[in-house]
Design a protein around this motif. Structure first.
Motif, PDB file in Angstrom:
ATOM      1  N   LYS A   1      73.626 -19.936 -66.585  1.00  0.00           N
ATOM      2  CA  LYS A   1      74.801 -18.859 -67.277  1.00  0.00           C
ATOM      3  C   LYS A   1      74.212 -16.906 -66.795  1.00  0.00           C
ATOM      4  CE  LYS A   1      75.088 -20.480 -71.466  1.00  0.00           C
ATOM      5  NZ  LYS A   1      73.902 -20.724 -73.124  1.00  0.00           N
ATOM      6  N   VAL A   2      73.170 -17.438 -66.399  1.00  0.00           N
ATOM      7  CA  VAL A   2      72.579 -16.017 -65.808  1.00  0.00           C
ATOM      8  C   VAL A   2      73.527 -15.110 -64.591  1.00  0.00           C
ATOM      9  CG1 VAL A   2      70.614 -14.861 -64.570  1.00  0.00           C
ATOM     10  CG2 VAL A   2      70.099 -15.729 -67.100  1.00  0.00           C
ATOM     11  N   ASN A   3      73.297 -16.525 -63.584  1.00  0.00           N
ATOM     12  CA  ASN A   3      74.056 -16.165 -62.362  1.00  0.00           C
ATOM     13  C   ASN A   3      75.268 -15.977 -62.954  1.00  0.00           C
ATOM     14  OD1 ASN A   3      71.892 -16.815 -60.870  1.00  0.00           O
ATOM     15  ND2 ASN A   3      72.757 -18.839 -60.667  1.00  0.00           N
ATOM     16  N   ARG A   4      75.882 -16.541 -63.541  1.00  0.00           N
ATOM     17  CA  ARG A   4      77.749 -16.330 -64.410  1.00  0.00           C
ATOM     18  C   ARG A   4      78.262 -15.025 -64.259  1.00  0.00           C
ATOM     19  NH1 ARG A   4      77.831 -21.697 -66.205  1.00  0.00           N
ATOM     20  NH2 ARG A   4      77.345 -20.704 -68.159  1.00  0.00           N
ATOM     21  N   VAL A   5      77.386 -14.710 -65.325  1.00  0.00           N
ATOM     22  CA  VAL A   5      77.366 -12.873 -65.360  1.00  0.00           C
ATOM     23  C   VAL A   5      77.138 -11.864 -64.791  1.00  0.00           C
ATOM     24  CG1 VAL A   5      76.612 -11.967 -68.031  1.00  0.00           C
ATOM     25  CG2 VAL A   5      76.668 -13.746 -68.626  1.00  0.00           C
ATOM     26  N   ARG A   6      75.941 -12.246 -64.201  1.00  0.00           N
ATOM     27  CA  ARG A   6      75.563 -11.374 -63.171  1.00  0.00           C
ATOM     28  C   ARG A   6      76.835 -11.275 -62.307  1.00  0.00           C
ATOM     29  NH1 ARG A   6      69.464 -12.669 -61.571  1.00  0.00           N
ATOM     30  NH2 ARG A   6      68.067 -11.663 -62.909  1.00  0.00           N
ATOM     31  N   GLU A   7      76.922 -12.475 -61.555  1.00  0.00           N
ATOM     32  CA  GLU A   7      78.608 -12.416 -60.830  1.00  0.00           C
ATOM     33  C   GLU A   7      79.262 -11.434 -61.174  1.00  0.00           C
ATOM     34  OE1 GLU A   7      81.455 -15.224 -58.225  1.00  0.00           O
ATOM     35  OE2 GLU A   7      80.182 -15.919 -59.060  1.00  0.00           O
ATOM     36  N   LYS A   8      79.924 -11.919 -62.591  1.00  0.00           N
ATOM     37  CA  LYS A   8      80.936 -10.595 -63.091  1.00  0.00           C
ATOM     38  C   LYS A   8      80.677  -9.791 -63.646  1.00  0.00           C
ATOM     39  CE  LYS A   8      83.380 -15.093 -66.338  1.00  0.00           C
ATOM     40  NZ  LYS A   8      82.995 -14.776 -67.238  1.00  0.00           N
ATOM     41  N   ILE A   9      79.290  -9.044 -64.044  1.00  0.00           N
ATOM     42  CA  ILE A   9      79.119  -7.436 -64.429  1.00  0.00           C
ATOM     43  C   ILE A   9      79.154  -6.508 -62.108  1.00  0.00           C
ATOM     44  CG2 ILE A   9      77.121  -6.244 -64.065  1.00  0.00           C
ATOM     45  CD1 ILE A   9      75.970  -8.022 -66.315  1.00  0.00           C
ATOM     46  N   SER A  10      78.490  -8.107 -61.023  1.00  0.00           N
ATOM     47  CA  SER A  10      78.506  -6.904 -60.031  1.00  0.00           C
ATOM     48  C   SER A  10      79.702  -6.828 -59.603  1.00  0.00           C
ATOM     49  CB  SER A  10      78.184  -7.815 -59.245  1.00  0.00           C
ATOM     50  OG  SER A  10      78.895  -8.703 -58.496  1.00  0.00           O
ATOM     51  N   LYS A  11      81.060  -7.618 -60.010  1.00  0.00           N
ATOM     52  CA  LYS A  11      81.966  -6.708 -60.205  1.00  0.00           C
ATOM     53  C   LYS A  11      83.447  -6.186 -60.511  1.00  0.00           C
ATOM     54  CE  LYS A  11      83.294 -11.775 -57.875  1.00  0.00           C
ATOM     55  NZ  LYS A  11      84.128 -12.758 -58.473  1.00  0.00           N
ATOM     56  N   THR A  12      82.213  -5.307 -61.969  1.00  0.00           N
ATOM     57  CA  THR A  12      82.779  -4.682 -62.690  1.00  0.00           C
ATOM     58  C   THR A  12      82.432  -3.171 -62.916  1.00  0.00           C
ATOM     59  OG1 THR A  12      82.871  -5.845 -64.180  1.00  0.00           O
ATOM     60  CG2 THR A  12      82.827  -4.001 -65.077  1.00  0.00           C
ATOM     61  N   ASP A  13      82.920  -1.429 -62.836  1.00  0.00           N
ATOM     62  CA  ASP A  13      82.355  -0.856 -62.782  1.00  0.00           C
ATOM     63  C   ASP A  13      82.022  -0.313 -63.986  1.00  0.00           C
ATOM     64  OD1 ASP A  13      81.881   2.173 -62.001  1.00  0.00           O
ATOM     65  OD2 ASP A  13      83.609   2.524 -60.681  1.00  0.00           O
ATOM     66  N   PHE A  14      80.437  -0.347 -64.179  1.00  0.00           N
ATOM     67  CA  PHE A  14      80.122   0.313 -65.680  1.00  0.00           C
ATOM     68  C   PHE A  14      79.579   1.474 -65.912  1.00  0.00           C
ATOM     69  CE2 PHE A  14      78.862  -4.384 -65.728  1.00  0.00           C
ATOM     70  CZ  PHE A  14      80.034  -4.303 -66.900  1.00  0.00           C
ATOM     71  N   GLN A  15      80.211   2.079 -65.002  1.00  0.00           N
ATOM     72  CA  GLN A  15      79.503   3.365 -64.837  1.00  0.00           C
ATOM     73  C   GLN A  15      80.939   4.671 -64.779  1.00  0.00           C
ATOM     74  OE1 GLN A  15      76.577   5.504 -63.818  1.00  0.00           O
ATOM     75  NE2 GLN A  15      77.468   7.302 -64.083  1.00  0.00           N
ATOM     76  N   ASP A  16      81.958   3.824 -64.268  1.00  0.00           N
ATOM     77  CA  ASP A  16      83.191   4.670 -64.743  1.00  0.00           C
ATOM     78  C   ASP A  16      83.220   4.469 -66.798  1.00  0.00           C
ATOM     79  OD1 ASP A  16      83.953   6.310 -62.812  1.00  0.00           O
ATOM     80  OD2 ASP A  16      85.761   4.476 -62.062  1.00  0.00           O
ATOM     81  N   MET A  17      83.270   3.370 -66.812  1.00  0.00           N
ATOM     82  CA  MET A  17      83.502   2.278 -68.133  1.00  0.00           C
ATOM     83  C   MET A  17      82.571   3.506 -69.650  1.00  0.00           C
ATOM     84  SD  MET A  17      83.343  -1.114 -69.880  1.00  0.00           S
ATOM     85  CE  MET A  17      83.531  -1.755 -68.164  1.00  0.00           C
ATOM     86  N   ALA A  18      81.127   3.714 -69.017  1.00  0.00           N
ATOM     87  CA  ALA A  18      80.006   4.275 -69.638  1.00  0.00           C
ATOM     88  C   ALA A  18      80.975   5.818 -70.251  1.00  0.00           C
ATOM     89  CB  ALA A  18      78.412   4.697 -69.146  1.00  0.00           C
ATOM     90  N   GLN A  19      81.505   6.193 -68.720  1.00  0.00           N
ATOM     91  CA  GLN A  19      81.768   7.513 -69.076  1.00  0.00           C
ATOM     92  C   GLN A  19      82.876   7.425 -69.970  1.00  0.00           C
ATOM     93  OE1 GLN A  19      79.365   9.963 -67.718  1.00  0.00           O
ATOM     94  NE2 GLN A  19      81.056  11.369 -67.178  1.00  0.00           N
ATOM     95  N   ILE A  20      83.701   6.725 -69.486  1.00  0.00           N
ATOM     96  CA  ILE A  20      85.419   6.770 -71.073  1.00  0.00           C
ATOM     97  C   ILE A  20      84.290   7.189 -72.445  1.00  0.00           C
ATOM     98  CG2 ILE A  20      86.393   5.069 -71.896  1.00  0.00           C
ATOM     99  CD1 ILE A  20      87.294   4.858 -69.055  1.00  0.00           C
ATOM    100  N   PHE A  21      83.213   6.185 -72.358  1.00  0.00           N
ATOM    101  CA  PHE A  21      82.701   6.251 -74.215  1.00  0.00           C
ATOM    102  C   PHE A  21      81.578   7.167 -74.466  1.00  0.00           C
ATOM    103  CE2 PHE A  21      83.725   1.671 -73.197  1.00  0.00           C
ATOM    104  CZ  PHE A  21      84.314   0.900 -74.674  1.00  0.00           C
ATOM    105  N   LYS A  22      81.341   7.954 -73.822  1.00  0.00           N
ATOM    106  CA  LYS A  22      80.518   8.978 -73.672  1.00  0.00           C
ATOM    107  C   LYS A  22      81.488   9.790 -73.997  1.00  0.00           C
ATOM    108  CE  LYS A  22      77.701  11.899 -70.938  1.00  0.00           C
ATOM    109  NZ  LYS A  22      76.943  12.099 -69.881  1.00  0.00           N
ATOM    110  N   VAL A  23      82.346  10.143 -73.111  1.00  0.00           N
ATOM    111  CA  VAL A  23      83.792  11.483 -73.469  1.00  0.00           C
ATOM    112  C   VAL A  23      84.635  11.013 -74.857  1.00  0.00           C
ATOM    113  CG1 VAL A  23      86.502  12.415 -73.535  1.00  0.00           C
ATOM    114  CG2 VAL A  23      84.196  11.831 -70.613  1.00  0.00           C
ATOM    115  N   ILE A  24      84.511   9.624 -75.650  1.00  0.00           N
ATOM    116  CA  ILE A  24      85.357   9.460 -76.802  1.00  0.00           C
ATOM    117  C   ILE A  24      84.394   9.581 -78.091  1.00  0.00           C
ATOM    118  CG2 ILE A  24      87.087   8.534 -76.378  1.00  0.00           C
ATOM    119  CD1 ILE A  24      86.110   5.635 -76.946  1.00  0.00           C
ATOM    120  N   ALA A  25      82.331   9.858 -77.868  1.00  0.00           N
ATOM    121  CA  ALA A  25      81.122   9.188 -78.422  1.00  0.00           C
ATOM    122  C   ALA A  25      81.179  10.679 -79.035  1.00  0.00           C
ATOM    123  CB  ALA A  25      80.133   9.395 -77.468  1.00  0.00           C
ATOM    124  N   ASP A  26      81.749  12.099 -78.677  1.00  0.00           N
ATOM    125  CA  ASP A  26      81.882  12.816 -79.704  1.00  0.00           C
ATOM    126  C   ASP A  26      82.878  13.037 -81.110  1.00  0.00           C
ATOM    127  OD1 ASP A  26      81.798  16.196 -79.679  1.00  0.00           O
ATOM    128  OD2 ASP A  26      83.411  16.212 -80.042  1.00  0.00           O
TER     129      ASP A  26
END
Length: 122
Positions: free
Chosen positions: A16-41
């Motif tokens: 499970k850990v390896n499957r999830v780590r692989e998916k996480i490594s292919k996702t840009d969480f920095q950009d996603m976090a920025q979107i949530f940060k903008v609409i957090a206001d």
């Protein structure tokens, strides 16, 4: 005192850990976090929600909807635009804003529905 919300021992499911780590490594969480940060206001979230209901609103409409000055509304709209969430067009002396894509509208609508169901932070 014993914590009931943590494991008493350390172990993990390697597959499970390896499957999830692989998916996480292919996702840009920095950009996603920025979107949530903008609409957090809460004001920008109101603006985004208003733009979900209407295909397009001018800055004056948004200012009246959120109960602010045109400068404040323009500031929030500009932040949404700079993040690639909203776009604008000028028509004479008016500037109209709209959301860029349907997926973002779905995120906002889902958050609103989630909140209406009483699920989430208390």
């Amino acid at each position: 005192m014993k914590n009931e919300d943590t494991c008493d021992i350390f172990c993990y499911d390697e597959d499970k850990v390896n499957r999830v780590r692989e998916k996480i490594s292919k996702t840009d969480f920095q950009d996603m976090a920025q979107i949530f940060k903008v609409i957090a206001d809460h004001t920008r979230l109101k603006v985004a929600y208003a733009l979900c209901d209407e295909d397009e609103l001018c800055v004056c409409d948004v200012a009246n909807i959120i109960g602010s000055t045109m400068a404040t509304a323009s500031h929030h709209l500009r932040l949404l635009r700079n993040m690639g969430i909203a776009m604008y067009r000028k028509d004479g002396k008016l500037v109209f804003y709209s959301l860029v894509d349907e997926q973002f509208k779905q995120i906002i609508r889902l958050a609103i529905e989630h909140q209406k169901e009483g699920v989430g932070v208390e």
